[in-house]
Design an enzyme around this catalytic site. Structure first.
Site: not given
Length: 416
Positions: A283, A291, A300, A327
């Site tokens: 993770d 983000n 991305d 993620e």
């Protein structure tokens, strides 16, 4: 070059070659008047395929050629009195030996590509002999009957030996008129009217038949080549669609669906072999703040780079790296025990840190880090693959609770 021979080429070059070949094949088919020669290297490919196919067809039809030849010979012997046959039976038998020689040669797969050569040579020799034989028979009626046989032979050469037009024409006309030259050199009189009514007419008909058959063979070759190319395209498209259904569009790793399929397969294999099956659950730490701060494009790009790192750590046969969702990532390691799994997890943790992707909103480092949960089991019937995933998921949860940017191992628990 056939479609299968293109497999070693890079995809973009192979695609370009296939498109060019498709256009060429289609243009030749649509041209209407089909010439007896293709552009290279298509002509070489056609000649090889035609030679091999002709040898196989000849091998399967030669019985009928021999039967026709036998019936013709027996018919002549039945109609013509024995005292007028002269040396004709001997010459006719020698030609039969030539046909049998063709039978023997056609039965060797190694010689199939040379069918045009040995077939034309035998036909040339046989045509010359059949032209000479009538001139050394007894009665005029025997000469007439034997000469008519040359016309039949020419038609057989053009229609049943599988020769292309040019070799067939050379065999018919060249062999026939070489035989006539030998007759003239031997001082024999030649009935030219009869010769043209039989030899010339037979060669003319045989030549037309050979041209028409080669024209048909070329059309069939073009059609089959187009069909093979279209089939290869369809199979390639189907394979691409299949790969797309297995891959995550962003990272290029396996998607969750494909991971689930492989997990169950490897579970069964390891259970059968009594081997360990290990799983990493990864993770990305504080990905939502990353983000929000740097934008979705940067997010991305971060996930794409994570995909490259994970793929680099799943290189062994059977290893599988996949994007589990958002993620979260997983790496499956068949035939891998706890000690090796711990080493791989540590290497992966360092690899992500060494990448040094800046992260100004992480409370554990100034760069992107990951939390990794590990689980390992020797599969058996009392457990399920889902329990392995659940254990690794629980382990990554514990890694995050204990401060993130670390590896945590959790045992696989049996179902209640």
């Amino acid at each position: 070059m056939t479609a299968s021979e293109n497999d070693h080429l890079p995809e973009d070059i192979r695609s370009s070659h296939d498109s060019t070949r498709y256009a060429l094949l289609n243009d030749l088919l649509q041209a209407g008047w089909l010439r007896l020669r293709f552009p290279q290297p298509l002509e070489t490919e056609f000649r090889y395929n035609h030679a091999v196919n002709s040898a196989r067809v000849f091998r399967s039809t030669v019985f009928y050629v021999l039967l026709l030849y036998l019936i013709l010979g027996l018919g002549i012997m039945y109609i013509i009195p024995n005292e007028t046959l002269g040396q004709w039976p001997l010459g006719y038998s020698l030609v039969a030996l030539l046909i049998l020689g063709g039978v023997v040669l056609s039965r060797s797969p190694r010689l199939h590509q040379w069918h045009q050569h040995y077939g034309a040579a035998l036909a040339f020799t046989g045509m010359a002999m059949l032209t000479v034989i009538p001139q050394f028979t007894g009665a005029p009626v025997m000469k007439l009957a034997a000469t008519i046989g040359t016309a039949h032979a020419a038609v057989v050469i053009g229609s049943m030996l599988g020769l292309r037009a040019v070799p067939a024409v050379v065999a018919m006309w060249g062999g026939g008129y070489l035989g006539m030259a030998a007759v003239l050199m031997a001082g024999q009189d030649v009935n030219w009217l009869l010769t043209h009514q039989t030899l010339t007419a037979g060669c003319a008909v045989g030549s037309v038949v050979a041209w028409l058959m080669e024209r048909q063979s070329r059309q069939v070759f073009l059609q089959q080549s187009l069909l093979s190319l279209e089939k290869a395209r369809s199979e390639d498209m189907a394979e691409r669609m299949k790969e797309m259904s297995r891959a995550d569009a962003l990272t290029g790793l396996a998607n969750r669906r494909h991971f689930d399929e492989v997990l169950h397969l490897e579970w069964q294999r390891c259970m059968r072999d009594g081997a360990s099956l290990s799983l990493l659950f990864i993770d990305v730490d504080f990905f939502k703040p990353y983000n929000d701060e740097y934008g979705h494009q940067a997010g991305d790009e971060c996930l794409e780079r994570m995909g490259e790192i994970l793929a680099d750590h799943a290189r062994r046969p059977g290893d599988l790296a996949a994007r589990y969702g958002g993620e979260e990532f997983v790496v499956l390691y068949p035939q891998t025990g706890p000690r090796s799994l711990e080493q791989m997890a540590d290497k992966l943790l360092r690899a992500v840190a060494d990448e040094g992707m800046p992260h100004g909103h992480s409370s554990v480092a100034d760069h992107i880090t990951v939390s990794i949960g590990t689980a390992c089991i020797v599969p058996e019937k009392t457990y399920s693959p889902e329990q392995l995933v659940a254990a690794a998921d629980h382990a990554v949860y514990e890694a995050k609770n204990k401060g993130r940017n670390r590896v945590y191992n959790a045992p696989v628990k049996a179902a209640d």
